[in-house]
Design an enzyme around this catalytic site. Structure first.
Site, mmCIF file in Angstrom:
data_model
loop_
_atom_site.group_PDB
_atom_site.id
_atom_site.type_symbol
_atom_site.label_atom_id
_atom_site.label_comp_id
_atom_site.label_asym_id
_atom_site.label_seq_id
_atom_site.Cartn_x
_atom_site.Cartn_y
_atom_site.Cartn_z
ATOM 1 N N CYS A 91 -5.936 -4.318 2.712
ATOM 2 C CA CYS A 91 -6.728 -4.063 1.546
ATOM 3 C C CYS A 91 -7.544 -5.270 0.742
ATOM 4 C CB CYS A 91 -6.018 -2.915 0.491
ATOM 5 S SG CYS A 91 -6.862 -2.655 -0.831
ATOM 6 N N HIS A 133 -7.734 6.014 2.584
ATOM 7 C CA HIS A 133 -7.315 4.964 1.701
ATOM 8 C C HIS A 133 -8.366 4.562 0.810
ATOM 9 C CE1 HIS A 133 -6.126 0.694 1.657
ATOM 10 N NE2 HIS A 133 -7.238 0.444 0.915
ATOM 11 N N GLU A 134 -9.729 4.775 0.974
ATOM 12 C CA GLU A 134 -10.788 4.701 -0.238
ATOM 13 C C GLU A 134 -10.693 5.583 -1.185
ATOM 14 O OE1 GLU A 134 -12.011 1.532 -0.066
ATOM 15 O OE2 GLU A 134 -11.371 1.072 1.817
ATOM 16 N N HIS A 137 -8.196 4.856 -3.828
ATOM 17 C CA HIS A 137 -8.780 3.881 -4.941
ATOM 18 C C HIS A 137 -9.354 4.747 -5.972
ATOM 19 C CE1 HIS A 137 -7.857 0.197 -3.367
ATOM 20 N NE2 HIS A 137 -8.336 0.296 -2.288
#
EC number: 3.5.1.88
Length: 172
Positions: A91, A133-134, A137
């Protein structure tokens, strides 16, 4: 276009939950363009607006080998998850750290593009993992949150040591 500063763990701003984009305006399009430039400058394959201290539901991704096929996901939403997968993830906000994170193998995603048009797509393999994953965030979650407290502490200590070293170099 501008390269934006990427926040690094354990910065509390990374824990902010992003708000939906009300309307895709020229200002939002500039944010998207700056995020794409930042992602390429940092040599990443994905970037969420939260990582650059913009708390809107915006993600950019480019997993192409040629690095010229950016995907824009505004107000992204995972409609369906299938199967199980996981790779060692890294990341931009947790530099130098990698860890195996369990993810869905395939996802169906709905989002708006840079022009505000809604689209839906199927993702698998690296793209599916990158999308998940994004989107984490945007919810204020990092891949290190999937790790044990001990591993998370080790990563935090390593990043603090790197930061101290860099500060010492700048002051020398």
């Amino acid at each position: 276009m501008s390269v934006l500063q990427v926040l690094t763990f354990p910065d509390d701003r990374l824990r902010t939950v992003a708000k939906p984009v009300e309307e895709v305006t020229p200002e939002i399009q500039k944010i998207v363009d700056d995020m794409i430039e930042t992602m390429y400058d940092e040599e990443g394959i994905g970037l969420a607006a939260t990582q650059v201290d913009i708390h809107k539901r915006i993600v950019v991704i480019d997993i192409s080998e040629t690095r010229d096929e950016p995907m824009v996901l505004i107000n992204p939403e995972i409609l369906e998850k299938r199967g199980e997968d996981g790779i060692e993830e890294g990341c931009l906000s947790v530099p130098g750290a990698r860890a195996l994170v369990p993810r869905a193998a395939e996802v169906t995603v709905k989002a708006l593009d840079r022009d505000g048009k809604e689209y839906t797509f199927e993702a698998d393999d690296l793209l599916a993992i990158c999308v998940q994953h994004e989107l984490d965030h945007l919810m204020g979650k990092l891949f290190v949150d999937y790790l044990s407290p001990l591993k998370r502490k080790r990563i935090q200590d390593k990043l603090a040591k790197i930061k101290r070293f860099n500060e010492k170099q700048q002051n020398a």
